[in-house]
Scaffold this motif. Structure first.
Motif, PDB file in Angstrom:
ATOM      1  N   VAL A 109       0.871  -2.590 -10.973  1.00 16.40           N
ATOM      2  CA  VAL A 109       1.869  -3.219 -11.843  1.00 16.40           C
ATOM      3  C   VAL A 109       3.200  -2.473 -11.748  1.00 16.40           C
ATOM      4  N   THR A 110       3.112  -1.154 -11.702  1.00 19.60           N
ATOM      5  CA  THR A 110       4.334  -0.363 -11.567  1.00 19.60           C
ATOM      6  C   THR A 110       5.044  -0.681 -10.250  1.00 19.60           C
ATOM      7  N   ALA A 111       4.266  -0.816  -9.194  1.00 22.69           N
ATOM      8  CA  ALA A 111       4.858  -1.143  -7.891  1.00 22.69           C
ATOM      9  C   ALA A 111       5.550  -2.505  -7.932  1.00 22.69           C
ATOM     10  N   LEU A 112       4.934  -3.448  -8.646  1.00 22.80           N
ATOM     11  CA  LEU A 112       5.539  -4.778  -8.784  1.00 22.80           C
ATOM     12  C   LEU A 112       6.857  -4.676  -9.543  1.00 22.80           C
ATOM     13  N   ASP A 166      11.211  -0.279   2.472  1.00 23.53           N
ATOM     14  CA  ASP A 166      10.623   0.481   1.373  1.00 23.53           C
ATOM     15  C   ASP A 166       9.424  -0.225   0.777  1.00 23.53           C
ATOM     16  N   GLN A 167       9.291  -1.480   1.088  1.00 28.05           N
ATOM     17  CA  GLN A 167       8.253  -2.260   0.433  1.00 28.05           C
ATOM     18  C   GLN A 167       6.971  -2.283   1.248  1.00 28.05           C
ATOM     19  N   VAL A 168       5.891  -2.425   0.531  1.00 32.09           N
ATOM     20  CA  VAL A 168       4.600  -2.576   1.197  1.00 32.09           C
ATOM     21  C   VAL A 168       4.092  -3.987   0.891  1.00 32.09           C
ATOM     22  N   ALA A 173      -0.731  -2.380  -1.232  1.00 35.53           N
ATOM     23  CA  ALA A 173      -0.615  -1.772  -2.565  1.00 35.53           C
ATOM     24  C   ALA A 173      -1.973  -1.724  -3.254  1.00 35.53           C
ATOM     25  N   LEU A 174      -2.749  -2.782  -3.065  1.00 37.78           N
ATOM     26  CA  LEU A 174      -4.083  -2.816  -3.680  1.00 37.78           C
ATOM     27  C   LEU A 174      -4.980  -1.746  -3.053  1.00 37.78           C
ATOM     28  N   ILE A 175      -4.873  -1.623  -1.726  1.00 39.81           N
ATOM     29  CA  ILE A 175      -5.690  -0.612  -1.031  1.00 39.81           C
ATOM     30  C   ILE A 175      -5.308   0.786  -1.517  1.00 39.81           C
ATOM     31  N   GLU A 176      -4.001   1.028  -1.588  1.00 43.47           N
ATOM     32  CA  GLU A 176      -3.525   2.347  -2.037  1.00 43.47           C
ATOM     33  C   GLU A 176      -3.989   2.659  -3.452  1.00 43.47           C
ATOM     34  N   ALA A 177      -4.104   1.621  -4.255  1.00 43.15           N
ATOM     35  CA  ALA A 177      -4.516   1.840  -5.644  1.00 43.15           C
ATOM     36  C   ALA A 177      -6.033   1.908  -5.779  1.00 43.15           C
TER      37      ALA A 177
END
Lengths: 192, 285
Positions: A109-112, A166-168, A173-177
């Motif tokens: 959520v923070t990444a979003l 800068d964006q993934v 992002a889900l994998i990283e989380a």
């Protein structure tokens, strides 16, 4: 009784009293005992709540009509700020609630929120859920993503404008989380 | 007569706005104990039903003014749509809803030109303007960023509005310097025989006309015109609180207002006398 030591403000006590389901003696008494410092205001509100409702059916006067016009003008002017930063008003608690509603780690959520996820990589279905959870719209989110300023508290760290680099992707992002594969698949699905 | 579309089948409305069919966003405000507030279940259900109506139909429903009409949309629901459509780019439809809501606010506030006493009428106009300004400010601010105070209006609209009215009234009184009882010395409190006699016979809440809306509205206006301390005593009497009590645990008027029993009685008698004269002057009685 309240969780923290601070006494609630007069305004918050009156707001709470106003939306009680009934306003008989027992309710007023309870509030007077809990909040004697606001006794006068509570009694005034009790009186105001007991008043017979007005529902004027007469045609609106020209003065009223212009009051509404002016209010609408003011209201329309308030729009631009929303489009610029639809998510800016959400508090930490709100973000926590958004994460739990969407059932994703807060990190996602923070990444979003910080636009670190490429918009195009987010499934429309999820984007819609995100918009609903944040009481915004897909249009607003798209405008938000395309705005050239970073939103969010961490924006000061950026020296220049963020680029796509800068964006993934949403999946990354889900994998990283640490979202498990099965869960990822359901989040990435376009339909149920 | 109207085929009240109260029970719209959500699944069968293909022309509905695409907004995730009837998912109603929860409120964010929490109670003093930290519990999230919820809308009344019937309001929540009606919002879900209305959300899938074509927009024109929703606007037509919102335009119904009579509360007794089966198609009437409660202001709690109307506000929900106004707030939710902050996210909507269709300004025209949104403007229509906004104007209906704003009109409702004005219609629910007594007008200044109501034929009671001059001073009260003036205050009433000030209160009306203040409440309207405050509510529309909140709405505008809510468009720019979520204002959780508006959640109270989605819980119980009329009550939340009553609270704005109270606030506006307090400000208006402060401006008029009415909060101080100016006409008499607080503690010396001997009443004139006339006042005592008048007060003795008149309990405005025991009047046989009490259930008559016109009587109530005049009584409300008369109470509103009293000095603050007196109107508070009247309200506590109406709620059945005793003036004083020997028992320690009992909430009394004297305790709540931090005054002696004697002062409360003096003010009560003054208030009754003022109400009596307000209620008997004018229309032939």
């Amino acid at each position: 009784m309240s969780a923290d030591n601070a006494r609630p403000s007069c305004e918050s006590v009156l707001d709470a009293f106003a939306v009680e389901s009934e306003h008989g003696r027992a309710t007023l008494q309870r509030y007077l005992e809990l909040y004697p410092e606001y006794a006068g205001e509570l009694i005034d509100l009790s009186r105001e709540l007991s008043r017979a409702g007005v529902n004027d059916m007469e045609p609106l006067s020209p003065a009223d009509q212009s009051l509404i016009d002016a209010a609408w003008g003011q209201h329309k002017a308030a729009v631009s700020t929303t489009t610029a930063a639809p998510l800016a008003s959400l508090t930490v608690d709100d973000w926590r609630a958004v994460a739990s509603e969407l059932d994703v780690p807060r990190q996602v959520v923070t990444a979003l929120r910080e636009k670190r996820i490429a918009l195009a990589s987010i499934p429309v279905r999820f984007l819609k859920q995100f918009a609903d959870a944040t009481r915004s719209s897909i249009d607003q989110l798209e405008a938000f993503w395309s705005a050239d300023q970073l939103a969010g508290a961490r924006s000061y760290k950026a020296d220049g404008k963020p680029s796509i680099g800068d964006q993934v992707t949403f999946e990354q992002a889900l994998i990283e989380a640490g979202v498990p594969a099965e869960k990822r698949a359901s989040l990435l699905a376009e339909a149920d | 007569m109207s085929s009240a579309p109260e029970s719209v089948d959500i699944a069968q409305k293909p022309e509905a706005p695409s907004s995730g069919a009837a998912a109603v966003s929860p409120l964010r405000k929490r109670s003093l104990n930290g519990v999230p507030y919820e809308r009344a279940p019937e309001i929540e259900a009606l919002i879900a039903d209305l959300a899938v109506l074509p927009r024109d139909e929703l606007v037509a429903r919102a335009e119904i003014k009579k509360r007794s009409d089966p198609g009437y949309v409660p202001s709690e629901c109307l506000l929900y749509f106004v707030r939710a459509s902050r996210a909507d780019n269709n300004e025209r439809w949104f403007e229509r809803l906004y104007r209906i809501l704003a009109e409702r606010i004005l219609r629910s506030l007594p007008r200044a030109e109501h034929p009671d006493g001059k001073t009260e009428a003036l205050t009433r106009g000030v209160v009306r303007d203040k409440v309207f300004a405050r509510f529309t400010e909140l709405l505008a601010a809510d468009r720019a960023g979520y204002i959780d105070k508006l959640d109270f209006f989605e819980i119980r609209f009329d009550n939340a509005l009553a609270n704005l009215r109270r606030d506006a009234q307090t400000q208006a009184w402060r401006d008029e310097n009415r909060s101080k009882p100016l006409e008499y010395d607080e503690e010396s409190g001997e009443l004139s025989p006339e006042v005592e006699a008048a007060a003795g016979v008149h309990d405005p809440f025991a009047a046989s006309e009490f259930d008559d809306p016109a009587y109530r509205s005049r009584l409300d206006a008369a109470i509103e015109a009293l000095p603050t301390e007196q109107s508070r005593i009247i309200e506590m009497l109406r709620q059945g609180f005793p003036i004083d009590s020997k028992e320690p645990g009992v909430m009394t008027i004297a305790k709540a207002l931090g005054r002696s029993e004697k002062t409360i009685r003096t003010y009560r008698d003054k208030a009754f006398a003022a109400l009596r004269s307000a209620m008997t002057e004018g229309d032939g009685q």
